[in-house]
Design an enzyme around this catalytic site. Structure first.
Site, PDB file in Angstrom:
ATOM      1  N   GLU A  67      -5.984   6.990  -0.949  1.00 41.88           N
ATOM      2  CA  GLU A  67      -5.930   5.839  -0.046  1.00 41.88           C
ATOM      3  C   GLU A  67      -6.682   4.652  -0.636  1.00 41.88           C
ATOM      4  O   GLU A  67      -6.217   3.509  -0.563  1.00 41.88           O
ATOM      5  CB  GLU A  67      -6.508   6.218   1.321  1.00 41.88           C
ATOM      6  CG  GLU A  67      -5.680   7.231   2.093  1.00 41.88           C
ATOM      7  CD  GLU A  67      -4.249   6.771   2.333  1.00 41.88           C
ATOM      8  OE1 GLU A  67      -4.010   5.551   2.455  1.00 41.88           O
ATOM      9  OE2 GLU A  67      -3.358   7.635   2.373  1.00 41.88           O
ATOM     10  N   HIS A 120       0.844  -1.202   0.000  1.00 44.44           N
ATOM     11  CA  HIS A 120       0.000   0.000   0.000  1.00 44.44           C
ATOM     12  C   HIS A 120       0.880   1.255   0.000  1.00 44.44           C
ATOM     13  O   HIS A 120       0.673   2.167  -0.812  1.00 44.44           O
ATOM     14  CB  HIS A 120      -0.905  -0.023   1.236  1.00 44.44           C
ATOM     15  CG  HIS A 120      -1.659   1.249   1.469  1.00 44.44           C
ATOM     16  ND1 HIS A 120      -2.998   1.399   1.173  1.00 44.44           N
ATOM     17  CD2 HIS A 120      -1.257   2.442   1.993  1.00 44.44           C
ATOM     18  CE1 HIS A 120      -3.381   2.619   1.490  1.00 44.44           C
ATOM     19  NE2 HIS A 120      -2.343   3.274   1.993  1.00 44.44           N
ATOM     20  N   GLU A 121       1.846   1.295   0.892  1.00 51.08           N
ATOM     21  CA  GLU A 121       2.689   2.489   1.003  1.00 51.08           C
ATOM     22  C   GLU A 121       3.563   2.693  -0.235  1.00 51.08           C
ATOM     23  O   GLU A 121       3.751   3.823  -0.695  1.00 51.08           O
ATOM     24  CB  GLU A 121       3.570   2.387   2.255  1.00 51.08           C
ATOM     25  CG  GLU A 121       2.792   2.447   3.561  1.00 51.08           C
ATOM     26  CD  GLU A 121       1.947   3.699   3.687  1.00 51.08           C
ATOM     27  OE1 GLU A 121       2.370   4.765   3.191  1.00 51.08           O
ATOM     28  OE2 GLU A 121       0.849   3.615   4.261  1.00 51.08           O
ATOM     29  N   HIS A 153       1.998   4.467  -3.167  1.00 51.70           N
ATOM     30  CA  HIS A 153       2.021   5.933  -3.098  1.00 51.70           C
ATOM     31  C   HIS A 153       3.279   6.475  -3.775  1.00 51.70           C
ATOM     32  O   HIS A 153       3.253   7.514  -4.433  1.00 51.70           O
ATOM     33  CB  HIS A 153       1.999   6.403  -1.642  1.00 51.70           C
ATOM     34  CG  HIS A 153       0.679   6.223  -0.951  1.00 51.70           C
ATOM     35  ND1 HIS A 153      -0.519   6.571  -1.529  1.00 51.70           N
ATOM     36  CD2 HIS A 153       0.378   5.752   0.292  1.00 51.70           C
ATOM     37  CE1 HIS A 153      -1.506   6.320  -0.674  1.00 51.70           C
ATOM     38  NE2 HIS A 153      -0.992   5.813   0.428  1.00 51.70           N
TER      39      HIS A 153
END
Length: 303
Positions: free
Chosen positions: A219, A146-147, A150
């Site tokens: 997100e 997930h991170e 970004h």
């Protein structure tokens, strides 16, 4: 900036790209209007205003990641110091076919993670000790995926620059007051004294709303990209549920320290149920995130 995103195996998101371009356009326009308003209100101080505004913006772009990492307590670690964490990052980077970022750990019991950096070359991914102690390997990889999305999508860089304008509004107000207005004997000084805080407040509110609109979408985009990359949306959903549930057990003083950086965290930290930031959260609700991950699970046909 968004158009220069390097290719990786993370699924592209045209909706995210469009929102980033739109946000940066309006943030840039707002920045010009804000500085222009200060120049009109404080005509005698225009050299100081231009130099400081330009200097702060350049400093923010080049050093914001280091400043944020320091404020959030990130300590860079080597593969020898944190072999399991580095191994998880290596696996995600191999899956995504992207350069490995710097890896850091923050000594905090608040279970969370964040990524910062202007691009893949300057990127840093950080997890807290609280997160490492609570998640199993598959859940940790889901959070890291997930991170790192970004970073791959460059939305973390856009958020960093976009969120700075609100800070700049406050700083420039102080500079304008102390460098120009405080010494002014003009009869319009009283009007200027009212207008500068008013303009700054308007700039802050618009900047805040623009970043919140982008933040919530990014997100959801990161959840989707991570779930599709790893093929294990259930692991990410489990991590989300566990992290959010554990927040209630964290002392309020620790949550208050983390709360100002909610826009960068994997899951938001709230010091109280009545917190204003909860109403204006940078993240979608847990229910919405889990619902979307559930749909991806059905699409992949996996339990």
């Amino acid at each position: 900036m968004p158009g220069n995103r390097s290719r990786s195996r993370y699924v592209p998101d045209k909706g995210l790209t469009a929102r980033m371009v739109t946000t940066m356009f309006f943030i840039g326009l707002l920045y010009v209007v804000f500085v222009g308003a200060l120049l009109v209100l404080l005509r005698g101080s225009w050299p100081t205003i231009l130099v400081i505004a330009g200097g702060l913006f350049v400093a923010q772009f080049w050093f914001s990641d280091r400043i944020a990492a320091s404020l959030m307590g990130a300590r860079e670690v080597t593969a020898e110091q944190a072999p399991e964490l580095h191994g998880a990052v290596d696996r995600i980077c191999a899956l995504a076919d992207m350069p490995k970022p710097r890896v850091a750990i923050a000594d905090s019991d608040v279970p969370n993670a964040f990524a910062i950096g202007r691009d893949e070359r300057t990127a840093l991914v950080c997890v807290t000790t609280g997160l490492l102690h609570r998640l199993d390997p598959e859940e940790l990889e889901g959070v890291l995926a997930h991170e790192l999305s970004h970073v791959a999508h460059r939305d973390v860089a856009v958020m960093t620059v976009a969120s700075f304008l609100g800070v700049l509004a406050g700083i420039m107000t102080r500079v304008a007051v102390y460098s120009g207005l405080g010494r002014s004997r003009d009869s319009n000084a009283a009007i200027v004294a009212i207008m500068i805080p008013l303009v700054s407040a308007v700039v802050y509110v618009i900047s805040f709303l623009l970043t919140r609109l982008l933040s919530r979408y990014r997100e959801l985009s990161a959840d989707r990209a991570a779930a599709l990359l790893t093929g294990r949306p259930s692991a990410l959903a489990s991590a989300l549920t566990k992290v959010t549930g554990e927040m209630a057990r964290i002392p309020s003083r620790d949550l208050r320290k983390a709360e100002p950086f909610n826009a960068f965290w994997f899951a938001p930290a709230f010091s109280s149920k009545e917190s204003l930031s909860r109403l204006l959260s940078s993240h979608p609700t847990l229910e919405e995130r889990l619902d979307r991950l559930g749909r991806i699970t059905e699409q992949l046909g996996r339990p």
